[in-house]
Enzyme design. Structure first.
Site, PDB file in Angstrom:
ATOM      1  N   CYS A 477      30.660  36.846 -64.071  1.00 53.37           N
ATOM      2  CA  CYS A 477      31.663  37.122 -62.970  1.00 53.37           C
ATOM      3  C   CYS A 477      33.236  36.745 -63.395  1.00 53.37           C
ATOM      4  O   CYS A 477      34.171  37.556 -63.006  1.00 53.37           O
ATOM      5  CB  CYS A 477      31.139  36.215 -61.722  1.00 53.37           C
ATOM      6  SG  CYS A 477      30.769  34.583 -62.059  1.00 53.37           S
ATOM      7  N   ASP A 601      35.056  40.136 -54.746  1.00 54.12           N
ATOM      8  CA  ASP A 601      33.964  39.535 -55.305  1.00 54.12           C
ATOM      9  C   ASP A 601      33.392  40.264 -56.446  1.00 54.12           C
ATOM     10  O   ASP A 601      32.918  41.525 -56.523  1.00 54.12           O
ATOM     11  CB  ASP A 601      32.876  39.499 -54.091  1.00 54.12           C
ATOM     12  CG  ASP A 601      31.944  38.505 -54.568  1.00 54.12           C
ATOM     13  OD1 ASP A 601      31.579  38.256 -55.792  1.00 54.12           O
ATOM     14  OD2 ASP A 601      31.257  37.876 -53.561  1.00 54.12           O
ATOM     15  N   HIS A 603      30.633  39.897 -57.932  1.00 52.80           N
ATOM     16  CA  HIS A 603      29.093  39.586 -57.952  1.00 52.80           C
ATOM     17  C   HIS A 603      28.434  40.941 -57.526  1.00 52.80           C
ATOM     18  O   HIS A 603      27.328  40.920 -57.468  1.00 52.80           O
ATOM     19  CB  HIS A 603      28.676  38.458 -57.198  1.00 52.80           C
ATOM     20  CG  HIS A 603      29.276  37.104 -57.640  1.00 52.80           C
ATOM     21  ND1 HIS A 603      30.294  36.815 -57.186  1.00 52.80           N
ATOM     22  CD2 HIS A 603      28.660  36.238 -58.630  1.00 52.80           C
ATOM     23  CE1 HIS A 603      30.655  35.624 -58.047  1.00 52.80           C
ATOM     24  NE2 HIS A 603      29.725  35.410 -58.705  1.00 52.80           N
TER      25      HIS A 603
END
Length: 650
Positions: A477, A601, A603
């Site tokens: 990440c 994000d 992820h």
């Protein structure tokens, strides 16, 4: 049917929005293809004579001749000074006439009317005066000023761009130790090149660079025997669209190549404004009138001589009315443009014939606030970051009124005309699949009442897990957040470095001694500190780091983050525990302390579908504590915030 250009002499039309109320003289730029007294841009004068405040018209003309596309011209000047409006206007008009004579090589400037504009240094009000012709001493006040509401549409519905690339290899035999003879031989060789461009045997092939209707020819041939090289733009005739569409250069206009590409929105990027590609064919098979037997002559050389093969990579673009005949486009725009650029390069090389050979290249730019492209010739021997190039760009920023803390005229900013030919290949320089850009556009509101939103400035690409067929789920990440940050610096043209892969990032950390060689190819996490090292190593970008002991403290940093987005505008990486996010903005109410964080994000593991990403909350506003009492930032974890600093550079 021939139509004359409209004669709205009593009106000044302002298409540009960059008239600056500052001391000194500013050149007003117009075009013979637009109504008279139409101002499309402004160039600041920057050269004065040594030990004097007087303008150096020779240097000014050299700069402007290179910078300004053929099809645009200096039509006036603006001065901010004095209370005697009429006298100051006369000074401005006299300056324009002197500059035009230099641009015309000392000859007549064409006798067009000239604008003298005077700005009140106290109120900023601008007063316009015109002189009807070159020799007149009378000036008239202009009482009607029109502001064009759609400037891009105004410029590109009327006109299009012509482009001609011409590589030239020029062999020159020069004495090795005699500079005067070397210059003489060099100038003789360059004069032969200019003569060849005007040779009646030279043929110009004009091709469309985009697909239009099948009724329009793909290419038109214009022969040198058909051209009038002495005609200027002041007497140009425009042909209406109703003229017969005969497929030759004598009757076809530039607009016949672009009959169906005018933008309905009115916002037309220069790369897509309609481009005619011009190619030059030289006749190398002239037939001798009388057969001759083979012969050879021997000329003994009396001193040491060397062969110098000089490369001139000419790249000229011009602005032309769509109603301009193709034959006039060649003789009045393309050929003069090639000759001017060739002379500029020739003059730059002349002082260095016996010492060094600079590599020169022409680039075209369309910086913000300027409605038309400009052309710059850079010397590339030592790269664009060499001090000489930095000073050249700083001078250009001053002339164009551009900020000095943003790279707007670096090579990475140059126009990419291949967009027209292959939009898929050239719209992104990323080596791999196309990336989603600016995914925060269109997301729902944050829910902060009375807050002020501060966002990332400019564009970025969204990098997340599993992209490029690379499985980094569970550990990559921070790598993905770094890739998003570097994409921002690329898209804002602070760098032309490719977005690095995970392995490239690991290699950079090994190179600086932060990691052991075994780190390369591993699945180890990295954090904000490592990201700062990589940004410094690969881009020369410095970073500020904010440390908080708990996720509960992050709302206290909203004011500082808001200032970052307002002043720096770069994406921020937030790292805490085993998670990393990219922060794109904050919504902060200073009175109540209520705030929200715009989180991108990394992820996410799905397809690059904007709707799916936004609806799934992978890009959206997050409060530190949501309406169900759940903490987004963990209270038992410390967090590091990486704030990349925008380089102060040109």
């Amino acid at each position: 049917m021939v139509m004359e250009k409209p004669n709205d002499d009593s009106i000044v039309t302002l298409v540009c929005a960059n008239l600056r109320n500052e001391l000194g003289l500013q050149w007003l730029i117009g075009s013979p293809f637009l109504p008279p007294s139409t101002i499309v841009s402004v160039l600041r004068s920057i050269h004065t004579l040594e030990n004097s405040s007087s303008l150096d018209y020779h240097k000014e003309s050299e700069d402007i001749r290179t910078l300004l596309l053929k099809g645009f011209d200096v039509i006036g000047a603006l001065i901010v000074e004095g209370s005697d409006l009429e006298e100051t206007a006369r000074k401005a008009i006299d300056a324009v006439r002197q500059l035009r004579k230099c641009l015309a090589g000392g000859g007549s400037s064409g006798g067009q009317q000239v604008i003298g504009a005077v700005a009140d240094s106290n109120t900023g009000d601008i007063h316009y005066f015109v002189s009807r012709n070159e020799d007149s001493t009378n000036i008239e006040a202009v009482t009607s000023v029109v502001h064009e509401g759609q400037p891009e549409k105004y410029i590109w519905e009327i006109g299009c761009l012509l482009r001609c690339e011409l590589p030239i290899k020029l062999p020159v035999y020069i004495p090795a130790n005699n500079s005067s003879d070397a210059e003489r031989m060099y100038l003789r060789a360059t004069e032969a090149v200019i003569a060849k461009l005007k040779d009646p045997q030279t043929t110009y092939v004009m091709e469309r660079s985009c697909t239009t209707s099948s009724e329009i020819p793909n290419a038109v041939v214009v022969r040198g025997t058909e051209l009038d090289f002495d005609a200027g733009l002041s007497s140009v005739k425009l042909v209406s669209e109703e003229a017969d569409k005969v497929s030759d250069g004598k009757t076809l206009t530039c607009g016949h190549f672009f009959s169906d590409i005018i933008s309905a929105s009115g916002v037309i990027p220069a790369e897509n404004a309609g481009i005619i590609q011009v190619n030059i064919l030289l006749n190398r098979s002239d037939k001798l009138q009388k057969p001759k037997a083979p012969a050879a002559e021997y000329f003994p050389n009396l001193e040491e001589t060397r062969l110098l093969v000089m490369d001139f990579e000419l790249d000229v673009i011009c602005y032309a009315a769509r109603d301009l005949l193709l034959i006039d486009a060649v003789s009045r725009l393309i050929i003069p443009g090639l000759i001017d650029q060739f002379n500029s390069m020739k003059n730059a090389l002349l002082p260095k014939l016996l010492t060094e050979y600079p590599q020169l290249h022409a680039y075209h730019f369309n910086p913000p606030g300027i409605l038309h492209p400009v052309t710059v010739i850079y010397e590339l021997n030592y790269g664009e970051t060499e001090l000489k190039q930095v000073e050249a760009r700083r001078s250009l920023h001053l002339r164009l009124g551009l900020p000095f803390n943003r790279p707007l005229l670096r090579i990475a900013n140059a126009l990419n005309f291949n967009l027209v030919k292959d939009s898929v290949e050239s719209k992104s320089r990323h080596k791999g699949p196309r990336m989603l850009k600016d995914v925060h556009f269109g997301i729902p509101s944050s829910g902060v009442s009375g807050g002020i939103i501060s966002l990332v400035q400019g564009s970025y690409e969204y990098y997340h897990y599993l992209q490029d067929g690379f499985d980094d789920s569970g550990w990559g990440c921070a790598y993905r957040s770094l890739q998003t940050i570097i994409s921002w610096f690329r898209l804002q043209h602070y760098t032309s470095t490719d977005v690095p892969s995970h392995r490239d990032i690991q290699q950079a950390l090994v190179d600086i001694g932060d990691k052991d060689p075994s780190f390369i190819g591993s699945r180890e996490w990295i954090g904000a500190i490592e990201l700062s090292f990589v940004l410094d190593k690969l881009l020369g970008v410095s970073c500020k780091i904010i440390n908080v002991m708990s996720g509960a403290e992050l709302p206290e940093k909203c004011r500082e983050l808001a200032l970052h987005f307002e002043n720096q505008g770069t994406p921020v990486m937030i790292g805490g525990g085993v998670l990393a996010y990219t922060l794109l903005g904050v919504d902060y109410n200073e009175g109540t302390g209520d705030c929200a964080f715009l989180i991108l994000d990394p992820h996410y593991t799905g397809n690059d579908e904007h709707k799916k990403i936004v609806n799934g909350g992978w890009c959206g506003w997050k409060k530190a504590v949501d309406n169900k009492g759940k903490n987004f930032f963990l209270h038992d974890k410390f967090y590091n915030l990486l704030l990349p600093q925008r380089p102060n550079m040109v």
